[in-house]
Design a protein around this motif. Structure first.
Motif, PDB file in Angstrom:
ATOM      1  N   MET A   5      87.698   8.202 -84.032  1.00 23.37           N
ATOM      2  CA  MET A   5      88.426   9.412 -83.748  1.00 23.37           C
ATOM      3  C   MET A   5      88.160  10.510 -84.772  1.00 23.37           C
ATOM      4  N   GLU A   6      87.664  10.150 -85.924  1.00 26.80           N
ATOM      5  CA  GLU A   6      87.406  11.166 -86.954  1.00 26.80           C
ATOM      6  C   GLU A   6      86.340  12.168 -86.510  1.00 26.80           C
ATOM      7  N   ARG A   7      85.477  11.762 -85.599  1.00 27.87           N
ATOM      8  CA  ARG A   7      84.440  12.697 -85.110  1.00 27.87           C
ATOM      9  C   ARG A   7      85.032  13.886 -84.379  1.00 27.87           C
ATOM     10  N   LEU A   8      86.276  13.762 -83.917  1.00 29.29           N
ATOM     11  CA  LEU A   8      86.928  14.873 -83.221  1.00 29.29           C
ATOM     12  C   LEU A   8      86.940  16.141 -84.054  1.00 29.29           C
ATOM     13  N   PHE A   9      86.919  15.992 -85.357  1.00 27.11           N
ATOM     14  CA  PHE A   9      87.035  17.128 -86.266  1.00 27.11           C
ATOM     15  C   PHE A   9      85.690  17.595 -86.822  1.00 27.11           C
ATOM     16  N   GLU A  10      84.598  17.007 -86.339  1.00 28.62           N
ATOM     17  CA  GLU A  10      83.264  17.432 -86.776  1.00 28.62           C
ATOM     18  C   GLU A  10      82.860  18.717 -86.052  1.00 28.62           C
ATOM     19  N   LEU A  11      82.176  19.588 -86.765  1.00 25.19           N
ATOM     20  CA  LEU A  11      81.693  20.834 -86.187  1.00 25.19           C
ATOM     21  C   LEU A  11      80.688  20.538 -85.072  1.00 25.19           C
ATOM     22  N   PHE A  12      80.875  21.166 -83.930  1.00 27.52           N
ATOM     23  CA  PHE A  12      80.035  21.072 -82.742  1.00 27.52           C
ATOM     24  C   PHE A  12      80.144  19.756 -81.980  1.00 27.52           C
ATOM     25  N   TYR A  13      81.095  18.904 -82.331  1.00 29.68           N
ATOM     26  CA  TYR A  13      81.308  17.675 -81.558  1.00 29.68           C
ATOM     27  C   TYR A  13      82.339  17.963 -80.469  1.00 29.68           C
ATOM     28  N   SER A  14      81.992  17.675 -79.224  1.00 36.69           N
ATOM     29  CA  SER A  14      82.908  17.858 -78.108  1.00 36.69           C
ATOM     30  C   SER A  14      82.567  16.881 -77.005  1.00 36.69           C
ATOM     31  N   ARG A  15      83.593  16.381 -76.341  1.00 37.30           N
ATOM     32  CA  ARG A  15      83.392  15.530 -75.172  1.00 37.30           C
ATOM     33  C   ARG A  15      83.699  16.301 -73.891  1.00 37.30           C
ATOM     34  N   ARG A  16      84.134  17.542 -74.040  1.00 38.61           N
ATOM     35  CA  ARG A  16      84.439  18.380 -72.880  1.00 38.61           C
ATOM     36  C   ARG A  16      83.147  18.967 -72.320  1.00 38.61           C
ATOM     37  N   THR A  17      83.095  19.138 -71.026  1.00 38.12           N
ATOM     38  CA  THR A  17      81.906  19.648 -70.368  1.00 38.12           C
ATOM     39  C   THR A  17      81.479  21.000 -70.924  1.00 38.12           C
ATOM     40  N   ASN A  18      82.409  21.910 -71.057  1.00 41.17           N
ATOM     41  CA  ASN A  18      82.094  23.244 -71.563  1.00 41.17           C
ATOM     42  C   ASN A  18      82.607  23.454 -72.986  1.00 41.17           C
ATOM     43  N   GLY A  19      82.858  22.372 -73.698  1.00 38.71           N
ATOM     44  CA  GLY A  19      83.387  22.481 -75.058  1.00 38.71           C
ATOM     45  C   GLY A  19      82.320  22.892 -76.061  1.00 38.71           C
ATOM     46  N   HIS A  20      82.757  23.559 -77.097  1.00 38.75           N
ATOM     47  CA  HIS A  20      81.830  23.995 -78.148  1.00 38.75           C
ATOM     48  C   HIS A  20      81.994  23.191 -79.434  1.00 38.75           C
ATOM     49  N   GLY A  21      83.103  22.465 -79.571  1.00 38.31           N
ATOM     50  CA  GLY A  21      83.298  21.641 -80.750  1.00 38.31           C
ATOM     51  C   GLY A  21      83.606  22.426 -82.005  1.00 38.31           C
ATOM     52  N   VAL A  22      84.347  23.507 -81.855  1.00 38.24           N
ATOM     53  CA  VAL A  22      84.653  24.347 -83.008  1.00 38.24           C
ATOM     54  C   VAL A  22      86.155  24.362 -83.312  1.00 38.24           C
ATOM     55  N   GLY A  23      87.008  24.288 -82.297  1.00 39.14           N
ATOM     56  CA  GLY A  23      88.447  24.454 -82.453  1.00 39.14           C
ATOM     57  C   GLY A  23      89.115  23.497 -83.420  1.00 39.14           C
ATOM     58  N   LEU A  24      88.934  22.200 -83.219  1.00 39.13           N
ATOM     59  CA  LEU A  24      89.574  21.222 -84.102  1.00 39.13           C
ATOM     60  C   LEU A  24      88.970  21.254 -85.500  1.00 39.13           C
ATOM     61  N   TYR A  25      87.686  21.564 -85.580  1.00 38.91           N
ATOM     62  CA  TYR A  25      87.044  21.701 -86.886  1.00 38.91           C
ATOM     63  C   TYR A  25      87.699  22.833 -87.682  1.00 38.91           C
ATOM     64  N   LEU A  26      87.858  23.991 -87.042  1.00 37.75           N
ATOM     65  CA  LEU A  26      88.475  25.136 -87.725  1.00 37.75           C
ATOM     66  C   LEU A  26      89.924  24.845 -88.097  1.00 37.75           C
ATOM     67  N   CYS A  27      90.627  24.158 -87.227  1.00 37.74           N
ATOM     68  CA  CYS A  27      92.013  23.791 -87.516  1.00 37.74           C
ATOM     69  C   CYS A  27      92.090  22.944 -88.783  1.00 37.74           C
ATOM     70  N   LYS A  28      91.258  21.922 -88.854  1.00 33.21           N
ATOM     71  CA  LYS A  28      91.273  21.030 -90.021  1.00 33.21           C
ATOM     72  C   LYS A  28      90.873  21.773 -91.290  1.00 33.21           C
TER      73      LYS A  28
END
Length: 61
Positions: free
Chosen positions: A1-24
């Motif tokens: 689950m720690e990968r959720l907070f990595e920059l550019f990691y997303s499992r969503r089809t149109n996700g960019h993987g930036v939101g949770l990274y910036l939050c953390k």
């Protein structure tokens, strides 16, 4: 689950993987933390993602 907070990691089809990274990263500036909650945590929401934010210097009674 720690990968959720990595920059550019997303499992969503149109996700960019930036939101949770910036939050953390923003929370870390003030030494706060965010993590994905697990089955052992109390007060889980039944549907959707569950995150726990720990604020530095705050106690909950």
């Amino acid at each position: 689950m720690e990968r959720l907070f990595e920059l550019f990691y997303s499992r969503r089809t149109n996700g960019h993987g930036v939101g949770l990274y910036l939050c953390k990263e923003n929370l870390a500036v003030a030494h706060h933390k965010i993590r994905y909650s697990s089955e052992g945590d109390k007060k889980l929401i039944e549907e959707g993602a569950n995150f726990i934010i720990s604020f530095n210097g705050m106690e909950i009674h």
